[in-house]
Scaffold this motif. Structure first.
Motif, PDB file in Angstrom:
ATOM      1  N   ARG A 124       0.829  -1.209   0.000  1.00 49.75           N
ATOM      2  CA  ARG A 124       0.000   0.000   0.000  1.00 49.75           C
ATOM      3  C   ARG A 124       0.863   1.258   0.000  1.00 49.75           C
ATOM      4  O   ARG A 124       0.565   2.226  -0.728  1.00 49.75           O
ATOM      5  N   LEU A 125       1.927   1.269   0.796  1.00 53.58           N
ATOM      6  CA  LEU A 125       2.811   2.431   0.832  1.00 53.58           C
ATOM      7  C   LEU A 125       3.471   2.664  -0.521  1.00 53.58           C
ATOM      8  O   LEU A 125       3.595   3.815  -0.973  1.00 53.58           O
ATOM      9  N   ARG A 126       3.893   1.596  -1.182  1.00 55.16           N
ATOM     10  CA  ARG A 126       4.514   1.763  -2.501  1.00 55.16           C
ATOM     11  C   ARG A 126       3.514   2.297  -3.524  1.00 55.16           C
ATOM     12  O   ARG A 126       3.865   3.140  -4.349  1.00 55.16           O
ATOM     13  N   ARG A 127       2.287   1.794  -3.468  1.00 54.76           N
ATOM     14  CA  ARG A 127       1.280   2.303  -4.416  1.00 54.76           C
ATOM     15  C   ARG A 127       1.016   3.788  -4.196  1.00 54.76           C
ATOM     16  O   ARG A 127       0.759   4.531  -5.152  1.00 54.76           O
ATOM     17  N   LYS A 128       1.086   4.232  -2.973  1.00 53.38           N
ATOM     18  CA  LYS A 128       0.816   5.635  -2.674  1.00 53.38           C
ATOM     19  C   LYS A 128       2.012   6.541  -2.966  1.00 53.38           C
ATOM     20  O   LYS A 128       1.829   7.683  -3.419  1.00 53.38           O
ATOM     21  N   LEU A 129       3.247   6.049  -2.715  1.00 54.92           N
ATOM     22  CA  LEU A 129       4.396   6.939  -2.704  1.00 54.92           C
ATOM     23  C   LEU A 129       5.365   6.756  -3.863  1.00 54.92           C
ATOM     24  O   LEU A 129       5.969   7.731  -4.319  1.00 54.92           O
ATOM     25  N   GLU A 130       5.576   5.546  -4.303  1.00 49.91           N
ATOM     26  CA  GLU A 130       6.576   5.295  -5.336  1.00 49.91           C
ATOM     27  C   GLU A 130       6.041   5.694  -6.716  1.00 49.91           C
ATOM     28  O   GLU A 130       4.862   5.509  -7.017  1.00 49.91           O
ATOM     29  N   ASP A 131       6.934   6.210  -7.568  1.00 49.33           N
ATOM     30  CA  ASP A 131       6.538   6.526  -8.938  1.00 49.33           C
ATOM     31  C   ASP A 131       6.168   5.263  -9.710  1.00 49.33           C
ATOM     32  O   ASP A 131       5.229   5.265 -10.515  1.00 49.33           O
ATOM     33  N   ASN A 132       6.888   4.186  -9.461  1.00 48.58           N
ATOM     34  CA  ASN A 132       6.604   2.896 -10.103  1.00 48.58           C
ATOM     35  C   ASN A 132       6.558   1.836  -9.005  1.00 48.58           C
ATOM     36  O   ASN A 132       7.596   1.267  -8.638  1.00 48.58           O
TER      37      ASN A 132
END
Length: 260
Positions: A233-241
């Motif tokens: 969830r954090l990657r979907r919210k914060l990471e560009d990819n």
């Protein structure tokens, strides 16, 4: 056993309970006492608080690891003879991510015990029985050595297009939109807790068990699926990819890392 002398002594730069320190002084240092002897814990707490230190306590090694992960102290006073795991193993686990001073306070007096503790990462070693004034002097010394500018935990970070403020608990887009306003992003309390732990240790591996203990408690060290869910969830919210993250990295079989 230590002497119980609660009044600050000459030469101790920290104020007594009668009032605050000089204008511009630093906030009190947080000290974690890891000791299972209640009377000694009480004596240490009284003396440290009299000098305006903030005090946390843990009676076992596992509790110490959990407290240090959830509220990283500025120094640790650690007994080796703990009821669950040996203090040297606690030092080994702490030194995987924790860089602040550790003072061993132990009844073990053999050179081998002292060398072993220092070799795995302790900064100093005080044997019981001890003089409280000496322990406090050693604590001041290791805090001075650790107190150079730039050693505090980062309170701001950037992940992809997002600026993260750990003081205000706010995530904003790095670029302003029309009207000069920045887009904001909402994180859940659990996501904030995970992010705060990772961002406090830039570039360092944080073990899965350590994260689980810090966020959910000592009984959740095997629930790695919790971390996978929230990290995704954090990657979907914060990471560009999110499929190829650059900042919130997984170390398979070990844990997670924030890469600035």
């Amino acid at each position: 056993m230590a002497e119980l002398a609660s009044a600050p002594r000459p030469g101790d730069p920290r104020p007594g309970p009668e009032g605050p320190g000089p204008e511009g002084s630093h906030r009190p240092s947080g000290i974690l006492i890891v000791e299972d002897e209640a009377e000694l814990v009480r004596a240490l707490r009284i003396n440290l608080r009299a000098r305006q230190y903030e005090v946390m306590t843990a009676g076992t090694g596992r509790e110490a690891l959990a407290v240090a992960a959830s509220h990283p102290p500025e120094a640790i006073i650690l007994d080796l003879g703990l009821p669950d795991i040996d203090g040297t193993e606690v030092i080994v686990q702490l030194r995987q991510w924790y860089r602040a001073p550790i003072i061993v306070l132990s009844g073990r007096t053999s050179p081998g015990d002292k060398i072993g503790a220092l070799d795995v990462g302790a900064d100093d070693y005080v044997t019981k029985p001890f003089a409280m004034a000496e322990l406090l002097a050693r604590l001041r010394a290791v805090l001075r050595r650790d107190g150079e500018p730039g050693q505090g935990q980062p309170r701001q970070a950037r992940i992809g297009r997002w600026l993260i403020d750990l003081t205000a608990y706010q995530v904003q887009h790095a670029e302003t939109g029309e009207g000069g306003e920045r887009e904001t992003l909402r994180l859940t309390p659990t996501e904030w807790r995970i992010l705060e732990i990772l961002l406090a240790r830039p570039g360092r591996l944080v073990g899965s068990a350590q994260l689980l203990t810090a966020v959910w408690g000592p009984g959740f060290q095997q629930r790695t699926n919790y971390l996978r869910f929230h990290m995704a969830r954090l990657r979907r919210k914060l990471e560009d990819n999110p499929a190829r993250p650059r900042h919130l990295l997984t170390e398979p079989g070990m844990g997670y890392r924030y890469q600035p």
